[in-house]
Motif scaffolding. Structure first.
Motif, PDB file in Angstrom:
ATOM      1  N   THR A 189     -54.160   3.743  56.765  1.00 30.04           N
ATOM      2  CA  THR A 189     -54.211   3.269  55.373  1.00 30.04           C
ATOM      3  C   THR A 189     -54.126   1.756  55.221  1.00 30.04           C
ATOM      4  OG1 THR A 189     -51.803   3.517  55.135  1.00 30.04           O
ATOM      5  CG2 THR A 189     -53.170   5.421  54.560  1.00 30.04           C
ATOM      6  N   TYR A 190     -53.838   1.035  56.306  1.00 26.20           N
ATOM      7  CA  TYR A 190     -53.685  -0.415  56.184  1.00 26.20           C
ATOM      8  C   TYR A 190     -55.033  -1.070  55.902  1.00 26.20           C
ATOM      9  CZ  TYR A 190     -52.342  -5.220  57.186  1.00 26.20           C
ATOM     10  OH  TYR A 190     -52.110  -6.569  57.086  1.00 26.20           O
ATOM     11  N   GLU A 191     -55.040  -1.935  54.911  1.00 24.21           N
ATOM     12  CA  GLU A 191     -56.219  -2.729  54.589  1.00 24.21           C
ATOM     13  C   GLU A 191     -55.793  -4.175  54.424  1.00 24.21           C
ATOM     14  OE1 GLU A 191     -58.587  -1.176  51.344  1.00 24.21           O
ATOM     15  OE2 GLU A 191     -57.719   0.816  51.635  1.00 24.21           O
ATOM     16  N   ARG A 192     -56.759  -5.072  54.520  1.00 25.84           N
ATOM     17  CA  ARG A 192     -56.428  -6.493  54.456  1.00 25.84           C
ATOM     18  C   ARG A 192     -56.374  -6.974  53.010  1.00 25.84           C
ATOM     19  NH1 ARG A 192     -59.266  -5.589  59.215  1.00 25.84           N
ATOM     20  NH2 ARG A 192     -57.776  -5.764  60.913  1.00 25.84           N
ATOM     21  N   ARG A 193     -55.585  -6.250  52.246  1.00 28.46           N
ATOM     22  CA  ARG A 193     -55.203  -6.659  50.894  1.00 28.46           C
ATOM     23  C   ARG A 193     -53.758  -6.225  50.692  1.00 28.46           C
ATOM     24  NH1 ARG A 193     -55.706  -2.230  47.522  1.00 28.46           N
ATOM     25  NH2 ARG A 193     -56.888  -0.468  48.376  1.00 28.46           N
ATOM     26  N   LEU A 194     -52.982  -7.029  50.005  1.00 30.62           N
ATOM     27  CA  LEU A 194     -51.532  -6.845  49.978  1.00 30.62           C
ATOM     28  C   LEU A 194     -51.080  -5.641  49.162  1.00 30.62           C
ATOM     29  CD1 LEU A 194     -50.402 -10.573  49.660  1.00 30.62           C
ATOM     30  CD2 LEU A 194     -50.451  -9.136  51.705  1.00 30.62           C
ATOM     31  N   ASP A 195     -51.981  -5.043  48.374  1.00 33.53           N
ATOM     32  CA  ASP A 195     -51.583  -3.888  47.570  1.00 33.53           C
ATOM     33  C   ASP A 195     -52.059  -2.570  48.180  1.00 33.53           C
ATOM     34  OD1 ASP A 195     -54.278  -4.269  47.160  1.00 33.53           O
ATOM     35  OD2 ASP A 195     -54.206  -3.933  44.988  1.00 33.53           O
ATOM     36  N   SER A 196     -52.401  -2.574  49.462  1.00 31.44           N
ATOM     37  CA  SER A 196     -52.897  -1.348  50.086  1.00 31.44           C
ATOM     38  C   SER A 196     -51.754  -0.373  50.345  1.00 31.44           C
ATOM     39  CB  SER A 196     -53.609  -1.664  51.405  1.00 31.44           C
ATOM     40  OG  SER A 196     -52.668  -1.978  52.417  1.00 31.44           O
ATOM     41  N   ASP A 197     -52.103   0.900  50.509  1.00 29.97           N
ATOM     42  CA  ASP A 197     -51.100   1.912  50.842  1.00 29.97           C
ATOM     43  C   ASP A 197     -50.414   1.578  52.165  1.00 29.97           C
ATOM     44  OD1 ASP A 197     -51.624   3.337  48.558  1.00 29.97           O
ATOM     45  OD2 ASP A 197     -52.987   4.760  49.529  1.00 29.97           O
ATOM     46  N   GLY A 198     -51.169   0.995  53.089  1.00 24.05           N
ATOM     47  CA  GLY A 198     -50.590   0.640  54.379  1.00 24.05           C
ATOM     48  C   GLY A 198     -49.447  -0.347  54.250  1.00 24.05           C
ATOM     49  N   HIS A 199     -49.573  -1.316  53.336  1.00 24.22           N
ATOM     50  CA  HIS A 199     -48.483  -2.268  53.111  1.00 24.22           C
ATOM     51  C   HIS A 199     -47.257  -1.557  52.542  1.00 24.22           C
ATOM     52  CE1 HIS A 199     -51.596  -5.344  53.633  1.00 24.22           C
ATOM     53  NE2 HIS A 199     -50.617  -6.198  53.802  1.00 24.22           N
ATOM     54  N   ARG A 200     -47.489  -0.622  51.641  1.00 26.31           N
ATOM     55  CA  ARG A 200     -46.357   0.107  51.058  1.00 26.31           C
ATOM     56  C   ARG A 200     -45.656   0.963  52.113  1.00 26.31           C
ATOM     57  NH1 ARG A 200     -49.785  -0.105  46.451  1.00 26.31           N
ATOM     58  NH2 ARG A 200     -50.987   1.727  47.075  1.00 26.31           N
ATOM     59  N   ILE A 201     -46.434   1.564  52.998  1.00 24.97           N
ATOM     60  CA  ILE A 201     -45.832   2.365  54.070  1.00 24.97           C
ATOM     61  C   ILE A 201     -45.062   1.467  55.035  1.00 24.97           C
ATOM     62  CG2 ILE A 201     -46.330   3.863  56.041  1.00 24.97           C
ATOM     63  CD1 ILE A 201     -48.748   4.904  54.406  1.00 24.97           C
TER      64      ILE A 201
END
Length: 349
Positions: A13-25
């Motif tokens: 889920t990580y994407e190179r934008r700070l609001d991605s699900d990957g950042h939340r995880i």
């Protein structure tokens, strides 16, 4: 979330934008790692500030060593830029050194110290990697690679199960402790063999010889305030929060007592001890001495249950010794706190 699930979820889920699900995880890394660690360590994670990083990470730090991956030694999981691999690394922070001395000097120092420490760890790390790739040539990624002491890279699509991942993490945590000892030894016995400064492993000795109860109360406040380590204070805070969540009243304002707890109409005096370098004997001895000392000087006319709290298990023999002396015991045993029957039922239930 289990470690296997956490790693695969970040990679998916990580994407190179700070609001991605990957950042939340990534931000939930403490929930995954805390149950797998001895008490007193802190967990950090990062996917970039201002803009997303190519190589997200989550790390375990000893607060007596560092509070940030920018400096000191730590254990970290770093994803490759394509998110197909994750590397478990015993590494050294480079950001502050690079800011102070420039990237070229920082890189050479990191490589030098990593090589020295790998040699000091000897055959214990023969099956581990001495280098790895992240698929990113930016300075941050290059600093991770330069500062790497030992590492193990996993293919995200072929991760081992949680039992293997947890065993590997426990191994790297043991290497973390040993590497700090080796760094300190080299810095003292062979000056110049380690370029980066070693952090002290234990507090300095302090003179303390009170002449009376009143003198004791005045003197001990200053001594204890200096002698307590960051990891010790992290455990005190963690344990206090757990006890309050169970409906008990916990206080840290009765110096020099670490924690005083009112639970089920009983007063508990809790002395917290970090088991350093696996030395349960030293931790138990200190706990016994301090608990009896504090009761004599501070609570001799009040009923109080003496309790020793340890960052990790100290073994059945020492638990039995404590109970023979009328001291209850609790300890961090992955993934939760455990204890003697009285303490477990009245404090931790």
């Amino acid at each position: 979330m289990a470690l296997y699930d956490f790693i695969t979820a970040v990679a998916a889920t990580y994407e190179r934008r700070l609001d991605s699900d990957g950042h939340r995880i990534l931000a939930t890394a403490p929930d995954t790692l805390d149950p797998l660690l001895p008490a007193g360590y802190i967990v950090r994670s990062g996917g970039g500030k201002g803009r997303a990083t190519l190589t997200p990470w989550f790390a375990v730090l000893d607060p007596d060593e560092t509070s940030t991956p920018q400096d000191g030694m730590y254990v970290v999981y770093i994803f490759s830029a394509d998110l197909r691999q994750v590397t478990l690394l015993l590494g050294q922070g480079a950001t502050r050194l690079s800011d102070d001395r420039g990237w070229s000097v920082a890189r050479e120092r990191l490589l030098s110290d990593a090589s020295t420490l790998r040699g000091a760890l000897g055959s214990a790390v023969d099956d581990l990697q001495d280098s790895f790739e992240l698929g990113d040539r930016g300075k941050r990624a290059l600093s991770y690679m330069a500062g790497g002491i030992v590492s193990k890279t996993y293919e995200v699509g072929a991760l081992p199960d949680d039992s293997v991942l947890e065993r590997d993490l426990a191994r790297f945590m043991s290497l973390y402790v040993r590497a700090r000892i080796e760094r300190s030894n080299h810095a003292q016995l062979d000056p110049g063999s380690i370029v980066l400064p070693a952090r002290p492993l234990v507090p300095s000795e302090l003179a303390f010889a009170p002449k009376s109860d009143e003198d004791y109360l005045v003197s001990i406040r200053g001594v204890e305030a200096v002698a307590r380590s960051r990891r010790h204070e992290t455990i005190v805070r963690e344990l206090g929060e757990i006890l309050e969540a169970r409906g008990h009243e916990a206080g840290t304002n009765v110096h020099p007592i670490d924690l005083e707890v009112l639970a089920l109409e009983r007063r508990w005096m809790i002395e917290v001890k970090v088991v350093r370098n696996g030395d349960a004997r030293a931790a138990v001895r200190e706990a016994i001495g301090q608990l009896f000392e504090y009761r004599y000087f501070l609570r001799r006319d009040q009923p109080v249950t003496l309790t020793a709290a340890f960052s990790e298990p100290v073994g059945d023999a020492y638990v039995q010794l404590l109970q023979e002396l009328g001291i209850e015991a609790i300890w961090k045993s992955r993934p939760r706190w455990e204890g003697t029957p009285d303490a477990r039922f009245n404090l931790l239930a």
